[in-house]
Scaffold this active site. Structure first.
Site, mmCIF file in Angstrom:
data_model
loop_
_atom_site.group_PDB
_atom_site.id
_atom_site.type_symbol
_atom_site.label_atom_id
_atom_site.label_comp_id
_atom_site.label_asym_id
_atom_site.label_seq_id
_atom_site.Cartn_x
_atom_site.Cartn_y
_atom_site.Cartn_z
ATOM 1 C CG LEU A 130 -2.200 -0.748 1.211
ATOM 2 C CD1 LEU A 130 -2.628 -0.630 2.494
ATOM 3 C CD2 LEU A 130 -3.071 -0.180 0.062
ATOM 4 C CB ALA A 133 7.792 5.428 4.570
ATOM 5 C CG ASP A 284 1.477 14.592 10.465
ATOM 6 O OD1 ASP A 284 1.493 15.881 9.940
ATOM 7 O OD2 ASP A 284 2.319 13.891 9.541
#
Length: 563
Positions: A130, A133, A284
């Site tokens: 998906l 990082a 965030d």
């Protein structure tokens, strides 16, 4: 160990070379790092990498340096109290993307973490990730019970790579502190230590799992906001398994104006719940971390960065919001002073006058005209000016508030902030000034007062007895005294070396004139004395300059806009 040392050395050379390419060679030259790596760091001619603002080049440099430095930039992007606004804006654009790993390596990492075959843990795992990082890779999967889940798997070896880069960052911080003028409020070593703590917390997925579980418990009964459930039996320090929530990211969802208005009200309601009831808020909340579901509903994902608010912090925050809404500069000055950690005596009168100037420059007629982004940035800059260190929680809250304001104005550009905030402000004030709350706080105050009254006679007796016996002493601990002590010791060492040098020189000239001991017409003792004098002078000079005894390099020019 030797291999690791060579790798760190080569990495240091790589870091300095890339930094020079982006126009930061002076820092490494002045700090003496070029002598360590045996290479003079020359700034390159005007190239594409050196065009643009300092902030943009700083962000591009971190991006090229790799995952550890990208993560450092992302941590700094949450600290408006550390860097100017243009740097914060640039660092917020850092994208933590990486090339996806093959599914075979992901399966190996899962099996290594649980000491079980992947087939024993999951009935299936999708091959395509998906997201990929620098720290982790995310895959959809299905449990043996048929539940749709999302599995976050840490990249193999990433912890070792980050530790290696951290050792370099610690060395660079220490070297820079010796030659950078603007230190004291925040030291570079302190920033690296904070990053060290933050990145290791992020590397341990059990911390994020705990955050999600707390959010999940807090949101029971709130039907309009969903939090994914954690599968503890499928979670470890390097693997995190969560419930898969079907929905569209807010940044990509196509919504009607009615749905946008409803989501705007829901977002601000959720923010107030997190701040003033839960005491734990999403650090965030950008549109990529918000999923839109039917209803409309919101779902929160990615809990790597969260902030915690204690009861005293919540009360201070409520007072600050009220003081800003009333444009009471004096109260704002006192509250900011109380929230922060002043590093020296603060001129509260000047602080208040500057805050009044900020209010007048923003021309606030009401909360509807309030721009949280500009106001918070100005207040943070003012705190730095008056050397007030802002705790990390408030800095993360500023970032979250600015992000939330951006979402609200995107969803509902014509919204009246005061109308949306007013019901929550009334609720907070009603709870705060409730008689039962007064009774509880009054009892607490009376208890503290009675305890203090009972302790005062004993403390006064102790002081009087110490005075009578001559044992009373006052200890003063100040960083300035330690710094002055170090400077005096350094000055004494330099003066002593100078006197020794002068003594050797004078003695050498006396030997030249009075001692006939020569070898082939050369006065040996005089030459030896002059050589010793030169050696002492050279050693003391090198020691003095290596300790940063000359002028320090100012970073102010790096923060000036590039013409």
């Amino acid at each position: 160990m030797l291999k690791g040392a060579f790798q760190d050395f080569n990495r240091l050379r790589q870091v300095t070379t890339i930094a020079a390419r982006y126009g930061f060679a002076d820092l490494f030259e002045r700090s003496g790092i070029s002598k360590l790596i045996g290479k003079k760091i020359e700034p390159e001619n005007e190239t594409e990498t050196r065009r643009g603002s300092i902030a943009r080049r700083f962000r591009a440099m971190l991006d090229e340096l790799g995952p550890s430095f990208v993560k450092l930039g992302q941590v700094l992007s949450t600290r408006a109290d550390l860097l100017p606004p243009e740097f914060i804006q640039e660092l917020a654009c850092l994208q933590d993307n990486a090339a996806p790993l093959p599914i075979a390596l992901i399966r190996e990492q899962i099996e290594s973490s649980f000491q079980k075959k992947t087939e024993e843990l999951f009935s299936s795992i999708e091959t395509e990730p998906l997201a990929a990082a620098s720290i982790a890779q995310v895959h959809r999967a299905k449990t043996h019970d048929g539940d749709e889940v999302v599995v976050k798997v840490q990249r193999p070896g990433i912890a070792q790579n980050i530790d290696a880069d951290l050792s370099i960052l610690y060395y660079l911080a220490k070297a820079m502190e010796a030659v950078i003028e603007e230190t004291g409020l925040y030291t570079l070593s302190g920033i690296v230590e904070e990053f060290d703590k933050a990145i290791h917390e992020e590397l341990n997925f059990l911390n994020e799992a705990q955050n999600i579980e707390i959010f999940f418990e807090n949101h029971k009964g709130r039907d309009k906001v969903r939090i994914p459930r954690v599968y503890r039996e499928l979670t470890s320090t390097t693997v995190l398994t969560m419930e898969s929530i079907p929905g569209q990211k807010l940044s990509k969802a196509r919504l009607s104006q009615t749905e946008k208005t409803a989501l705007a009200h829901l977002a601000i309601e959720e923010a107030f719940y997190q701040l003033f009831e839960d005491g734990l808020f999403h650090g965030d909340p950008h549109p990529g971390n918000l999923l839109v579901l039917d209803g409309p509903q919101l779902a929160l994902i990615d809990f790597g960065l969260v902030g915690k608010m204690t009861k005293p912090m919540q009360e201070t925050l409520v007072n600050l919001v009220l003081a800003v809404s009333l444009k009471d500069a004096g109260s704002v000055a006192r509250l900011l002073y109380r929230m922060g950690e002043p590093t020296e005596r603060t001129n509260l009168l000047g602080f208040r006058d500057d805050i009044e100037h900020i209010f007048s420059s923003h021309t606030l007629a009401s909360l509807a005209e309030l721009s949280a982004k500009h106001l918070l940035n100005d207040l943070m800059s003012l705190a730095i000016k008056y050397r007030i260190r802002i705790p990390k929680e408030y800095a993360v809250l500023c970032r979250a508030a600015i992000t939330t304001e951006g979402i609200l104005r995107t969803l509902h550009p014509d919204m009246n902030v005061s109308e949306m905030v007013l019901p929550y402000a009334k609720k907070i004030l009603a709870e705060r000034y409730d008689m039962s709350h007064f009774q509880e706080s009054g009892m607490r105050t009376l208890f503290r007062l009675s305890t203090s009254i009972n302790e005062v006679p004993l403390q006064l007796s102790q002081i009087l007895l110490d005075l009578e016996a001559g044992k009373f002493s006052v200890s003063i601990n100040a960083e300035q005294f330690a710094c002055q002590n170090q400077n005096i010791r350094s000055l004494g060492a330099v003066i002593f070396s100078g006197l020794c040098t002068c003594g050797f020189i004078i003695g050498s000239f006396i030997l030249f004139a009075s001692t006939p001991w020569e070898f082939n017409g050369i006065p040996i003792l005089g030459i030896i004395g002059m050589a010793v004098a030169g050696f002492v002078s050279l050693v003391s000079g090198l020691w003095y300059f290596s300790r940063g005894g000359t002028f320090k390099l100012s970073l102010k020019r790096f923060f000036r806009p590039r013409p």
